[in-house]
Design a protein around this motif. Structure first.
Motif, PDB file in Angstrom:
ATOM      1  N   SER A 491       0.853  -1.188   0.000  1.00  0.00           N
ATOM      2  CA  SER A 491       0.000   0.000   0.000  1.00  0.00           C
ATOM      3  C   SER A 491       0.884   1.231   0.000  1.00  0.00           C
ATOM      4  O   SER A 491       2.000   1.208   0.522  1.00  0.00           O
ATOM      5  N   SER A 492       0.378   2.317  -0.570  1.00  0.00           N
ATOM      6  CA  SER A 492       1.122   3.580  -0.542  1.00  0.00           C
ATOM      7  C   SER A 492       0.223   4.648   0.068  1.00  0.00           C
ATOM      8  O   SER A 492      -0.897   4.861  -0.412  1.00  0.00           O
ATOM      9  N   PRO A 493       0.651   5.291   1.176  1.00  0.00           N
ATOM     10  CA  PRO A 493       1.940   5.157   1.850  1.00  0.00           C
ATOM     11  C   PRO A 493       1.908   4.036   2.882  1.00  0.00           C
ATOM     12  O   PRO A 493       0.853   3.630   3.352  1.00  0.00           O
ATOM     13  N   MET A 494       3.093   3.604   3.276  1.00  0.00           N
ATOM     14  CA  MET A 494       3.210   2.536   4.256  1.00  0.00           C
ATOM     15  C   MET A 494       4.643   2.514   4.773  1.00  0.00           C
ATOM     16  O   MET A 494       5.571   2.908   4.060  1.00  0.00           O
ATOM     17  N   VAL A 495       4.814   2.056   5.999  1.00  0.00           N
ATOM     18  CA  VAL A 495       6.147   1.938   6.584  1.00  0.00           C
ATOM     19  C   VAL A 495       6.694   0.540   6.373  1.00  0.00           C
ATOM     20  O   VAL A 495       7.769   0.333   5.830  1.00  0.00           O
ATOM     21  N   SER A 496       5.917  -0.463   6.826  1.00  0.00           N
ATOM     22  CA  SER A 496       6.379  -1.842   6.711  1.00  0.00           C
ATOM     23  C   SER A 496       5.222  -2.759   7.050  1.00  0.00           C
ATOM     24  O   SER A 496       4.155  -2.317   7.504  1.00  0.00           O
ATOM     25  N   LEU A 497       5.431  -4.054   6.846  1.00  0.00           N
ATOM     26  CA  LEU A 497       4.452  -5.049   7.279  1.00  0.00           C
ATOM     27  C   LEU A 497       4.777  -5.464   8.708  1.00  0.00           C
ATOM     28  O   LEU A 497       5.112  -6.609   8.988  1.00  0.00           O
ATOM     29  N   GLY A 498       4.669  -4.512   9.626  1.00  0.00           N
ATOM     30  CA  GLY A 498       5.114  -4.768  10.978  1.00  0.00           C
ATOM     31  C   GLY A 498       4.084  -5.386  11.891  1.00  0.00           C
ATOM     32  O   GLY A 498       4.410  -5.897  12.953  1.00  0.00           O
ATOM     33  N   GLY A 499       2.797  -5.295  11.536  1.00  0.00           N
ATOM     34  CA  GLY A 499       1.775  -5.856  12.389  1.00  0.00           C
ATOM     35  C   GLY A 499       1.504  -5.039  13.629  1.00  0.00           C
ATOM     36  O   GLY A 499       0.964  -5.549  14.609  1.00  0.00           O
ATOM     37  N   ASP A 500       1.874  -3.749  13.639  1.00  0.00           N
ATOM     38  CA  ASP A 500       1.540  -2.869  14.747  1.00  0.00           C
ATOM     39  C   ASP A 500       1.413  -1.459  14.189  1.00  0.00           C
ATOM     40  O   ASP A 500       1.511  -1.241  12.983  1.00  0.00           O
ATOM     41  N   GLU A 501       1.163  -0.493  15.086  1.00  0.00           N
ATOM     42  CA  GLU A 501       0.885   0.856  14.594  1.00  0.00           C
ATOM     43  C   GLU A 501       2.077   1.487  13.899  1.00  0.00           C
ATOM     44  O   GLU A 501       1.933   2.441  13.144  1.00  0.00           O
TER      45      GLU A 501
END
Length: 849
Positions: A491-501
């Motif tokens: 997805s854009s924007p996104m930080v990472s697939l971290g599974g948290d906020e």
């Protein structure tokens, strides 16, 4: 053995309940066919959009009558091919239903052996109303899915937003820059194909490893045969030939041929080198006679290694495109469809957009997820001109259903487009969607756009589960299957697939990409671009109006008022006109009339985007991408575009051209702080020269100056000069001064810039006297301008369609500037000097206040 094609081009259409047929143009749509038959007024004129919402509530029928050569009937294969049906369509051949289509974004093939006849074949396509088709899905679901930009009220639908249920261009339902025209029709080619013996149905040149020394490739061919036969596959690229013996069985088989090219000519993006291309030809040849070619297929591609680099660093993690081992600072814009009615986009209009991007020193366009997977010509032009493409899948600003039928349709759509586009070297990455992750903000209860708070916990759990099924599982699986070397970003924007906020992007995240909209939506100052910075700025923007000539294509004199009904109808961003005016009250002097307001809005947009682009480039290599919103328009409107609907360059486009040059000087600073000058380079070689900094009076007199040798390495940014702004000024009045900087190498000016220590609203400008002289030997296309006092934002305008080599620039006394008129060629090739533009009208900021 034969492979032959017949394009069906003679069509007629009618409302499903009507008796009379009318001529139709295919490819096309109902709206354009109604307009050509004078059954509706111009949809873009004044407020006509509102009066044409009845069209999407009806069903429509198209019909073609055609003959089939008698010998085709006897061949092994006879198929009707539909490259694009928009959207819910039942297809009948000689009164037999052969297809029910439900996805605009994919093609369809139907075997019609046994149904086609030599003469008088009747092909009918009934298009069901996309709005009425999807209303029952909304009712069955029991709650509305978020679809912020679905302008259901304009469509007479109240709050019933059904766009999310259709695999159809989302922007057709309205957006904050586009009208609501929910189209139906045959939007890509329909043809009849026959074959016998064998044929190559697909050819993919997979680039396993690409270096300057060798290209390791795998040619993957899908071959269909009507029976067993011994053949060999031959692959040609220039003078090189590879072959592979094959035994074909009846049906489709996939074969692979490993090949190597020594010292390949690599494909480079604009600014880094030539976008070299290769044509690969696959042939199926008879074993008994190698010269007898039974089937062939051509693919044109460029050889390159492109990857999305995300590596941990001291700040967080990088996010940039690497091309052939070179980190690329992405310079470009977001692309939307060039028209609300897609088949109105001619080849020339595509070429004009791409040539404008190249002329503006861009190296990337983002195909945004609320439009379409673009036509082949778009990607071919990007290939040929070295423009990287960030390719979204077609999902934007909405939550989508996750039932089995919908997921199956998405899988087929994704596979179809990946296979269609995977040979294009321009495509740098595939992105799952636009802004959905950040809008929903699963791991932050108070984050996002407030969507979650409208739903029960059970509904929220289901909606997020459906989201993950599409964007975290299905789409990356399909990318891996069909384009295994391509990068995927959910997805854009996104930080990472971290599974948290921490997964969700903020305005200054230290990893991932960012859409920064504090300027505009939140009223942040232009200076905020300096602090809201990330690793890759994939969206940001500011609006302006088109120029007066464009406005008068959709309005009349009585409409020329900011809050008139027509101006509000051609401003889709709610408070947009008031936002433009509000910022103008902060940054610019009051325009004297509405035409002057149009000019000032363009100047303001350019100033905002200059502040953003320079801030991003100064932060290189921390920040490695700057894609503003947006490149183009789909209708005549006040919007964020740099090219208006008619392809005319706004002030923004000229500023982008200057700000995206490979080497620039960027000045940062105002009263109370430091005056910092940066030398920014995207060149593969170090850059050095003599820097001159001057504080000038507005009549051109030099108050003081500084000079020093400076330089930076390749692909970097460096601060090369700094002084307290008050020390630069001393006793000078900042309202009556300009800082002029230039970098020279052996007497040649490499780059230059002007900088003001106060906002334009505070500048004390005198009316300039500007002279223009035609350059001898230029055939009337080159002009030199001079002025007696500073001329701010000089606008050159002619009656011809084209651009100037520079425009909306500042002209300093005693420093002549030569510009060239470049016509917009009808073929849409590069801008070149052409016919003399005739009278050149010259205006500057003082003419507007």
């Amino acid at each position: 053995m034969a492979n032959t094609t017949l394009t069906l081009s003679e069509w007629q259409f009618r409302g499903l309940e009507e008796e009379n047929w009318y001529p139709a143009v295919v490819p096309g749509c109902v709206h354009t066919d109604l307009l050509r038959n004078q059954r509706i007024p111009d949809p873009f004129y004044r407020t006509n959009e509102r009066e044409l919402q009845w069209i999407d509530k009806q069903s429509w029928e198209y019909q073609a009558i055609f003959d089939v050569p008698a010998e085709w009937i006897e061949e092994s294969g006879l198929e009707l091919v539909f490259d694009g049906l928009d959207t819910y369509a039942d297809v009948y051949l000689n009164e037999h239903r052969i297809l029910s289509a439900d996805n605009m974004f994919r093609g369809w093939r139907v075997d019609v052996r046994g149904l086609a006849q030599p003469t008088g074949n009747v092909l009918r396509i009934q298009f069901r109303s996309p709005v009425l088709e999807d209303l029952p899905k909304l009712e069955k679901l029991g709650y509305a899915l978020p679809a912020s930009n679905d302008q259901s009220e304009i469509g007479g639908m109240g709050d019933k937003k059904v766009s999310v249920f259709a695999r159809k261009a989302p922007y057709h339902y309205g957006w904050d820059w586009g009208p609501r025209f929910v189209t139906s029709g045959i939007w890509r080619e329909v043809r009849l194909e026959s074959w016998s013996g064998c044929r190559i149905t697909d050819l993919y040149i997979r680039q396993r490893e690409i270096t300057a020394e060798a290209a390791q490739l795998t040619a993957i061919a899908d071959i269909q045969s009507d029976g067993p036969k011994d053949v060999f596959l031959r692959l040609l690229a220039g003078a090189q030939v590879w072959s592979l013996p094959l035994h074909l069985e009846e049906g489709v088989q996939t074969v692979r041929l490993e090949v190597s090219l020594d010292h390949p000519e690599l494909w480079w993006c604009n600014g880094l080198g030539e976008p070299s291309m290769y044509t690969f030809t696959a042939e199926i040849c008879d074993v008994a006679d190698g010269r007898d070619v039974l089937a062939e297929r051509h693919v044109r591609t460029g050889l390159r290694r492109v990857r999305l680099v995300q590596e941990p660093d001291s700040f967080g993690a990088s996010f940039y495109i690497e091309l052939n081992g070179v980190p690329v600072f992405a310079k470009g814009a977001n692309h939307i469809p060039n028209d609300s009615f897609l088949t109105e986009v001619t080849s020339e209009r595509y070429r004009h957009e791409i040539m404008s991007a190249v002329e503006s020193n861009m190296n990337m366009l983002r195909v945004w997820g609320g439009g379409i997977y673009e036509n082949d010509i778009f990607y071919e032009l990007c290939d040929e001109n070295g423009l990287l493409v960030w390719q979204d899948f077609m999902f934007a600003c909405s939550m989508y259903p996750g039932d089995k039928a919908f997921l199956t349709s998405i899988r087929e759509e994704a596979a179809y487009n990946l296979r269609r586009l995977r040979n294009h070297p321009c495509i740098a990455l595939w992105c799952g969607n636009n802004e959905i992750d950040t809008a929903w903000s699963q791991y932050n209860e108070n984050g996002g756009w407030g969507w979650k708070k409208q739903y029960t916990s059970t509904q929220r759990e289901q909606m997020w589960s459906d989201y993950e099924a599409v964007f975290h599982r299905l789409l990356p699986e399909v990318v891996t299957e069909h384009a295994p070397d391509a990068a995927y970003w959910p997805s854009s924007p996104m930080v990472s697939l971290g599974g948290d906020e921490k997964q969700h992007a903020t305005s200054n995240s230290a990893q991932g990409d960012i859409h920064y909209w504090g300027v505009w939506h939140s009223g942040d100052s232009f200076e905020s671009y300096n602090v809201n910075l990330g690793r890759f700025m994939s969206e940001y923007g500011f609006q302006s109006f088109p120029e007066l000539d464009s406005v008068l294509r959709y309005a009349v004199q009585e409409d020329l008022e900011l809050e008139s009904e027509v101006m509000r109808a051609h401003q889709k961003n709610g408070a947009g006109n008031r936002i433009i005016k509000g910022y103008m009250d902060r940054y610019l002097k009051d325009p004297k009339d509405f035409p002057s307001f149009l000019y000032m809005s363009q100047v303001q947009q350019a100033l905002a985007m200059k502040a953003a682009i320079h801030a991003h480039r100064r932060k290189k290599p921390y920040c490695m991408g700057s894609l503003y919103w947006q490149m183009n328009d789909c209708w005549p409107v006040a919007s964020w575009a740099g090219l208006d609907y008619y392809g005319r360059w706004k002030a923004l486009q000229y500023e982008v051209k200057r700000s995206f040059q490979d080497v620039i000087l960027s000045v940062d600073g105002s009263i109370g702080g430091y005056l910092d000058i940066y030398l920014i380079s995207d060149s593969p070689k170090p850059v050095s020269g003599q820097l001159t900094v001057e504080l000038l009076e507005l009549d051109g007199g030099c108050l003081r100056s500084w000079s020093a040798p400076v330089g930076v390495g390749s692909h970097t940014s460096g601060r090369v000069f700094t002084l307290p702004a008050n020390q630069v000024l001393e006793a000078a009045d900042p309202r009556k001064a300009v800082v002029a900087v230039k970098l020279e190498e052996q007497g040649k000016v490499l780059c230059s810039a002007e900088h003001y220590l106060v906002r334009d609203r505070e500048l004390e400008l005198a009316a300039p006297h500007i002279t223009i002289t035609e350059e001898s030997g230029s055939d009337g296309t080159c002009f030199t301008l001079q002025t007696d006092v500073l001329a701010r934002q000089v606008w050159l305008k002619t009656g011809e369609e084209g651009i100037f080599s520079d425009n909306f620039f500042d002209l300093i006394p005693g420093r002549p500037k030569t510009v060239q008129f470049l016509e917009r060629p009808p073929t849409g090739k590069r801008f070149v000097p052409g016919h003399p533009p005739g009278r050149v009208r010259i205006q500057s900021m003082t003419d507007m206040i």
